[in-house]
Design an enzyme around this catalytic site. Structure first.
Site, mmCIF file in Angstrom:
data_model
loop_
_atom_site.group_PDB
_atom_site.id
_atom_site.type_symbol
_atom_site.label_atom_id
_atom_site.label_comp_id
_atom_site.label_asym_id
_atom_site.label_seq_id
_atom_site.Cartn_x
_atom_site.Cartn_y
_atom_site.Cartn_z
ATOM 1 N N ASP B 25 -41.764 -41.775 -3.303
ATOM 2 C CA ASP B 25 -41.147 -42.330 -4.495
ATOM 3 C C ASP B 25 -41.696 -41.446 -5.609
ATOM 4 O O ASP B 25 -42.372 -41.970 -5.802
ATOM 5 C CB ASP B 25 -41.236 -43.545 -4.276
ATOM 6 N N LYS B 86 -40.725 -37.644 -15.732
ATOM 7 C CA LYS B 86 -40.097 -37.102 -14.382
ATOM 8 C C LYS B 86 -37.700 -36.629 -15.199
ATOM 9 O O LYS B 86 -37.317 -36.407 -15.301
ATOM 10 C CB LYS B 86 -39.268 -38.157 -13.632
ATOM 11 N N GLU B 185 -32.534 -42.288 -4.130
ATOM 12 C CA GLU B 185 -33.406 -43.000 -3.859
ATOM 13 C C GLU B 185 -32.412 -44.321 -3.696
ATOM 14 O O GLU B 185 -32.817 -45.316 -2.459
ATOM 15 C CB GLU B 185 -34.412 -43.354 -5.401
ATOM 16 N N ASP B 207 -30.088 -50.022 -8.074
ATOM 17 C CA ASP B 207 -31.529 -49.502 -8.785
ATOM 18 C C ASP B 207 -32.357 -49.168 -10.526
ATOM 19 O O ASP B 207 -31.431 -48.588 -11.007
ATOM 20 C CB ASP B 207 -31.543 -48.601 -7.893
#
Lengths: 107, 620
Positions: B25, B86, B185, B207
């Site tokens: 992850d 990211k 994800e 999420d």
């Protein structure tokens, strides 16, 4: 004739079986392969095969087929941690030698 | 001797042939690595027992530190300590500088891509991500005592476009890690939960991570997950909640300008305050700034009020995703909570109220994605051959091709499950056309200008034929990672051209959301524009065809006939260029058709006569 578990190993096997949600117990055996003749087998068991012997150790069923038993009789199975690596360790009195990596052995 | 793991019945590996695979992850705030051993998926901890690796990379002149150690240096060395990198993956300098104004980094353009200036030189976000992956890879290798790792599954937000996905793959390659597959994800989270509870029906995955928000509507049926729709905002996350608190602190303290160090300190305090508010009703924050000590107290209620706009933003995305999936709220069986930010009571409450059910939180929301990735990696590595679990992901935006007149022909519609391949036949527009330019686009709108250009390439060597006679087959292929390749081939000669889509930088998340919104709000205008363009193209085709035949066979018409036809054509050409009403052009085309019908029938007669000349009736 018997194969035994340490307490740490028994606890881990119980946890793994519970996580998996099914399975009778743990198969311990050998197969002829690897760089030094024999290799250990460690698998979950869903059904017994002919000639299987069942030992019960601290609430865990250990299943060994008759052919394997002669090679691993008296073996104690431990669960240990070495650095970041953890897993099962065979303490087998019959074992005479093992290959450099320790994954296969001879009796 | 080597330490062994328990295998599935009959699946014991031969020595040195263990099929070890890891799930990673790669998070905005924290990254984790997990694996499946003895049938149990678990995250791997470092030597201190920490599973979470802060996604922080600090560059020194000579070497690089990653994780906790780098994070600790954030306050003293803000410009060389890259946090939440990211967010910059697959982005341009302009996008990043406008979106993130309060960051201490010096963004530069380096080799045509975004980079951050550090003491080690300009660092690309891909390189920084690779450092994080390397660190996790190292941890996994140590955990497996030097065993080879056959590959990894790396998760990405569902909203990542091609450029961002490709950047993630590039980072893995730099880290020396083989990627079995990129996985969304929320899909990974569903894998983790699906295996544990095995319930069937529609599931919403909410999420909210450190820097990204994703909502996915999944259907779980007989062990197969299908992603019905995805939505979200890849620039909304826990960091934004911190930023709201930072603003609150600033206004409480009457500060406007902050040094990078001060800002970093306030962010750290805000984060701690937010986390504490998950367990306490009131939190007192001590701030030591400019050698004065300030005490700010924040209540849960106050916090809920401050972040209400952010929470609402997430719920709007939920509503949109449900609409895309064609699912009503009542049909959603479970809402799954993923990401550390879903620990906030204000989020749990809001999601519970929205879906009218208690959200699922039984798996640690920080680890659930890594665990799902590990389970998927284990399957892909071939450790569960009898597993029938398939994962279907979807395309976030439609993919299409430019056609004459600046229109977009959609080849693969959005929310199509991938991997997918679709082909469509196109033809030439002009007589003797030997090349065709292909323009690949992404988006929901009807006109090229409103969609995003992904790539352009051309097919050359088409044999000269009459307009419309060539068969050109264009194939769009999207692989399991969501990466697109387009190929075009001409049927009779087999000439072929192909392109891999690796756009130089990605879409901003606001842009993706905006594109979707626009496609709905401009639906009518788009339709009108498409009709107009279609008529314009048709008019041009008619004019060119007539022009070509008049050039050789105008002798078939007398002067009067020729003049009236010319007049009609001039009128059509004028309408084609100036009319804004498609019907006006359509009407002018009809007039030309009428005016040229006599011409057409005479041409027909002539060609039949020619064909029959000198042949006996028997032969015909």
């Amino acid at each position: 004739m018997a194969v035994t578990l340490t307490e740490a190993a028994a606890n881990r096997v119980q946890t793994f079986l519970a996580n998996r949600g099914k399975g009778l117990g743990l198969r311990v055996g050998i197969k002829t392969t690897g760089c030094s003749g024999l290799a250990y087998v460690l698998e979950f068991v869903d059904e017994l095969a002919e000639g299987d012997e069942v030992f019960e150790e601290m609430g865990v069923k250990i299943i060994v087929d008759a052919k394997s038993l002669v090679y691993i009789d008296g073996t104690e199975l431990d669960y240990t941690k070495e650095g970041l690596n953890e897993g099962f360790k065979f303490i087998n009195p019959n074992q005479k030698d093992e290959c450099g990596c320790g994954e296969s052995f001879t009796v | 001797m080597a330490l062994l793991q328990i295998a599935e019945p009959g699946q014991s590996a031969a020595p040195h042939e263990h099929k070890l695979a890891i799930g990673i992850d790669l998070g905005t705030t924290n990254s984790l690595v997990a694996t499946v051993q003895s049938g149990e998926a678990r995250t791997l901890a470092d030597i201190n027992g920490d599973a979470m690796l802060p996604s922080v990379v600090r560059y020194h002149a000579e070497n690089v530190t990653v994780g906790q150690q780098a994070q600790l240096a954030a306050v003293e060395d803000p410009t060389n300590t890259l946090i939440s990198v990211k967010r910059f993956l697959g982005k341009s300098v302009a996008e990043v500088t406008t979106r993130y104004q309060s960051l201490p980094y010096e963004f530069v353009e380096h080799q045509g891509a975004l980079a951050i200036n550090t003491v080690a030189g300009p660092i690309n976000p891909i390189q920084a991500s690779a450092e994080i992956l390397k660190s996790l890879y190292q941890r996994a290798t140590e955990s497996f005592a030097g065993e080879d790792i056959v590959g990894s599954v790396i998760t990405v937000p569902a909203y990542f476009d091609d450029a961002q996905r490709q950047s993630t793959k590039d980072a893995a390659e730099i880290a020396g890690l083989k990627v079995l597959r990129l996985l969304n994800e929320p899909t990974a989270a569903a894998v983790a939960y699906g295996l544990d509870s095995g319930q069937e029906g529609v599931i919403a995955v909410y999420d909210l991570g450190g820097g990204t928000f994703d909502i996915s509507i999944l259907r779980l049926n007989q062990g197969v997950f299908e992603v019905l729709a995805t939505g979200g905002d890849s620039s909304l996350g826990g960091d934004d909640f911190d930023a709201v608190l930072v603003e609150h602190f600033k206004s409480e303290l009457g500060l406007s300008e902050l040094t990078p160090q001060e800002l970093r300190l306030l962010i750290q305090k805000a984060k701690a305050c937010k986390e504490a508010l998950s367990s306490y009703l009131t939190v007192n924050v001590k701030l030591e700034l400019r050698s004065t000590e300030h005490l700010v107290s924040v209540t849960q209620e106050q916090f809920a009020e401050l972040v209400a706009p952010l929470v609402k933003q997430t719920l709007r995305a939920c509503r949109r995703a449900l609409k895309d999936a064609g699912i009503s709220k009542e049909e959603v069986l479970e809402a799954v909570m993923v990401g550390g930010s879903t620990r906030m009571p204000v989020i749990r409450e809001a999601v519970g109220e929205f879906f009218e059910k208690e959200p699922l939180t039984s798996i640690d929301p920080d680890r659930v994605v890594a665990i799902g990735a590990a389970i998927q990696a284990d399957i892909l590595a071939g450790n569960k051959p009898d597993s029938d679990m398939l994962l279907l992901d979807v395309l976030p935006l439609s993919l299409g091709l430019e056609t004459m007149g600046g229109l977009v022909e959609k080849i693969i519609p959005r929310n199509t499950t991938i991997p997918v391949a679709r082909a469509q036949e196109f033809t030439t527009f002009k007589d003797g056309q030997t090349a065709m330019s292909l323009h690949v686009l992404q988006g929901e709108r009807e006109l090229v200008d409103d969609c995003r250009s992904l790539a352009k390439f051309s097919l050359k060597g088409i044999p000269a034929m009459a307009a419309g006679a060539a068969h050109i087959r264009v194939t769009f292929k999207v692989d399991a990672d969501g990466l697109l390749s387009v190929s075009a081939s001409e049927k009779s000669t087999g000439v072929q051209a192909e392109i891999q889509v690796k756009p130089s930088f990605g879409l901003s998340d606001d842009q993706v959301a905006q594109m979707l919104k626009d496609s709905m709000s401009f639906a009518k205008e788009d339709m009108q524009a498409r009709m107009l363009k279609e008529q314009q193209v048709e008019a041009l085709r008619v004019l060119e065809a007539l022009e070509a035949s008049l050039a050789t066979e105008s002798a078939l018409l007398n002067e009067e006939e020729l003049n009236s036809l010319r007049e009609a054509m001039a009128m059509l050409d004028e309408k084609r260029q100036n009319a804004s009403d498609p019907d006006a052009i359509k009407h002018a085309i009809e007039v030309v058709d009428e005016a040229s019908s006599e011409f057409a029938s005479r041409r027909m007669d002539v060609s039949i006569k020619q064909a029959l000349q000198g042949q006996s009736v028997d032969e015909v």
